[in-house]
Structure formats: structure tokens, C-alpha cells
Design a protein around this motif. Sequence first.
Motif, PDB file in Angstrom:
ATOM      1  N   GLU A 218       0.863  -1.187   0.000  1.00 21.96           N
ATOM      2  CA  GLU A 218       0.000   0.000   0.000  1.00 21.96           C
ATOM      3  C   GLU A 218       0.894   1.230   0.000  1.00 21.96           C
ATOM      4  O   GLU A 218       1.829   1.336   0.797  1.00 21.96           O
ATOM      5  N   ILE A 219       0.619   2.151  -0.934  1.00 21.94           N
ATOM      6  CA  ILE A 219       1.390   3.383  -1.027  1.00 21.94           C
ATOM      7  C   ILE A 219       0.435   4.563  -0.933  1.00 21.94           C
ATOM      8  O   ILE A 219      -0.758   4.443  -1.214  1.00 21.94           O
ATOM      9  N   GLY A 220       0.967   5.706  -0.539  1.00 21.47           N
ATOM     10  CA  GLY A 220       0.150   6.915  -0.450  1.00 21.47           C
ATOM     11  C   GLY A 220       0.980   8.077   0.035  1.00 21.47           C
ATOM     12  O   GLY A 220       2.181   7.936   0.291  1.00 21.47           O
ATOM     13  N   PRO A 221       0.320   9.226   0.198  1.00 18.44           N
ATOM     14  CA  PRO A 221       1.030  10.375   0.742  1.00 18.44           C
ATOM     15  C   PRO A 221       1.549  10.037   2.138  1.00 18.44           C
ATOM     16  O   PRO A 221       0.827   9.437   2.938  1.00 18.44           O
ATOM     17  N   GLY A 222       2.775  10.362   2.426  1.00 15.51           N
ATOM     18  CA  GLY A 222       3.356  10.044   3.726  1.00 15.51           C
ATOM     19  C   GLY A 222       2.669  10.788   4.858  1.00 15.51           C
ATOM     20  O   GLY A 222       2.229  11.918   4.699  1.00 15.51           O
ATOM     21  N   GLY A 223       2.549  10.121   5.993  1.00 15.09           N
ATOM     22  CA  GLY A 223       2.026  10.758   7.192  1.00 15.09           C
ATOM     23  C   GLY A 223       0.527  10.922   7.249  1.00 15.09           C
ATOM     24  O   GLY A 223       0.038  11.687   8.063  1.00 15.09           O
ATOM     25  N   THR A 224      -0.218  10.241   6.404  1.00 16.15           N
ATOM     26  CA  THR A 224      -1.669  10.368   6.451  1.00 16.15           C
ATOM     27  C   THR A 224      -2.288   9.090   6.981  1.00 16.15           C
ATOM     28  O   THR A 224      -1.753   8.010   6.815  1.00 16.15           O
ATOM     29  N   GLU A 225      -3.396   9.234   7.615  1.00 14.82           N
ATOM     30  CA  GLU A 225      -4.183   8.093   8.065  1.00 14.82           C
ATOM     31  C   GLU A 225      -5.247   7.816   7.011  1.00 14.82           C
ATOM     32  O   GLU A 225      -5.665   8.726   6.286  1.00 14.82           O
ATOM     33  N   LEU A 226      -5.714   6.579   6.951  1.00 14.51           N
ATOM     34  CA  LEU A 226      -6.772   6.235   6.001  1.00 14.51           C
ATOM     35  C   LEU A 226      -7.961   7.160   6.212  1.00 14.51           C
ATOM     36  O   LEU A 226      -8.397   7.358   7.338  1.00 14.51           O
ATOM     37  N   GLY A 227      -8.458   7.725   5.136  1.00 19.42           N
ATOM     38  CA  GLY A 227      -9.595   8.638   5.219  1.00 19.42           C
ATOM     39  C   GLY A 227      -9.183  10.094   5.215  1.00 19.42           C
ATOM     40  O   GLY A 227     -10.003  10.969   5.004  1.00 19.42           O
ATOM     41  N   GLU A 228      -7.897  10.369   5.493  1.00 14.54           N
ATOM     42  CA  GLU A 228      -7.424  11.742   5.397  1.00 14.54           C
ATOM     43  C   GLU A 228      -7.165  12.056   3.922  1.00 14.54           C
ATOM     44  O   GLU A 228      -7.397  11.240   3.049  1.00 14.54           O
ATOM     45  N   ASP A 229      -6.644  13.249   3.681  1.00 16.20           N
ATOM     46  CA  ASP A 229      -6.383  13.661   2.302  1.00 16.20           C
ATOM     47  C   ASP A 229      -5.500  12.663   1.587  1.00 16.20           C
ATOM     48  O   ASP A 229      -4.543  12.158   2.139  1.00 16.20           O
ATOM     49  N   GLY A 230      -5.826  12.389   0.350  1.00 10.47           N
ATOM     50  CA  GLY A 230      -4.975  11.578  -0.496  1.00 10.47           C
ATOM     51  C   GLY A 230      -5.498  10.184  -0.739  1.00 10.47           C
ATOM     52  O   GLY A 230      -5.927   9.494   0.168  1.00 10.47           O
ATOM     53  N   LEU A 231      -5.477   9.810  -1.970  1.00  7.51           N
ATOM     54  CA  LEU A 231      -5.871   8.472  -2.391  1.00  7.51           C
ATOM     55  C   LEU A 231      -4.700   7.524  -2.208  1.00  7.51           C
ATOM     56  O   LEU A 231      -3.577   7.825  -2.607  1.00  7.51           O
ATOM     57  N   ARG A 232      -4.951   6.381  -1.603  1.00  6.86           N
ATOM     58  CA  ARG A 232      -3.936   5.350  -1.457  1.00  6.86           C
ATOM     59  C   ARG A 232      -4.084   4.340  -2.588  1.00  6.86           C
ATOM     60  O   ARG A 232      -5.192   4.081  -3.052  1.00  6.86           O
ATOM     61  N   LEU A 233      -2.967   3.761  -2.998  1.00  9.38           N
ATOM     62  CA  LEU A 233      -2.976   2.700  -3.992  1.00  9.38           C
ATOM     63  C   LEU A 233      -2.533   1.414  -3.315  1.00  9.38           C
ATOM     64  O   LEU A 233      -1.544   1.398  -2.583  1.00  9.38           O
ATOM     65  N   VAL A 234      -3.274   0.347  -3.552  1.00  9.51           N
ATOM     66  CA  VAL A 234      -2.901  -0.968  -3.055  1.00  9.51           C
ATOM     67  C   VAL A 234      -2.491  -1.798  -4.266  1.00  9.51           C
ATOM     68  O   VAL A 234      -3.306  -2.039  -5.164  1.00  9.51           O
ATOM     69  N   LEU A 235      -1.236  -2.188  -4.306  1.00 15.71           N
ATOM     70  CA  LEU A 235      -0.701  -2.972  -5.407  1.00 15.71           C
ATOM     71  C   LEU A 235      -0.770  -4.428  -4.972  1.00 15.71           C
ATOM     72  O   LEU A 235      -0.020  -4.870  -4.104  1.00 15.71           O
ATOM     73  N   SER A 236      -1.719  -5.144  -5.550  1.00 11.03           N
ATOM     74  CA  SER A 236      -2.087  -6.479  -5.104  1.00 11.03           C
ATOM     75  C   SER A 236      -1.521  -7.538  -6.043  1.00 11.03           C
ATOM     76  O   SER A 236      -1.820  -7.540  -7.240  1.00 11.03           O
TER      77      SER A 236
END
Length: 130
Positions: free
Chosen positions: A40-58
Motif C-alpha cells: 500500500e502506497i500513499g502520501p506520507g504521514g496520512t491516516e486512512l480517510g485523510e487527504d490523499g488516495l492510497r494505492l494498493v498494489l495487489s
Amino acid sequence: MACRITELVIDCRDPETLAEFWCAVLGYTVLERDDIGDIEIGPGGTELGEDGLRLVLSRSDDPRHGKLPLHFDVNATDRDQDEELQRLLDLGARTADVGQTGEESWHVLADPEGNEFCLLRRRVDPAASR
């Protein structure tokens, strides 16, 4: 109350390679690795639901058939389109032909596993892109 998209899952053969590529493209960091190889990648320092879309590379060995019904559009944040195009190509993107005419204001590219995405012309605010 409405829903919000917080994660986008991408099936891929090599999550490590795609994580490295998309982290470099988007300025993301690796947030989590699980025991089966998903990343799982995303903007550093964010919790799920905060700003920024996370990508899950499955991790998946399922064959891909044809063009994806979904793709990313990206915009540069700190340089013009031509400079960003060169940066993306240097990171391992390659040009892709999906039937464009050549008159478009965007470039169609593919990531290291062939997933298409478009580099648009407009430059966006880096803070607004997270």
C-alpha cells in the motif's frame, strides 16, 4: 453522508516494481506491506480517510485481457508537460497507443506492467494533488 474513495486496488505481477514506479511518479511512500506481498502506497504521514488516495498494489498472476476500463490521469506540479514527460519516461514509463490522433493535448503512457495512464497538460498545485 456520502462515501469517498480512499483506496484504489491494482492487480499486478510485481508489486515492488509498481510501488517503486508510482511512488516516484506521485511522490508517495510505502505505507504498508502485508504477508502475501501486497503493498500500500500513499502520501506520507496520512491516516486512512485523510487527504490523499492510497494505492494498493495487489499481487496477482491472473492474465490481463485488453485495455483497462479505468486509468489514471496525472498532471505535473512543478514543471511543464514536456519536462514531466521526460521524467516519467526516465522512471520507466513508455508511450502507449490507444488510438489517439496525435492532436491531443495529453500523452498516453504505460507503467512498467503496461497499465495505461495519461499525462495532462495543466500544472496543478502540489498541495491540492494529495
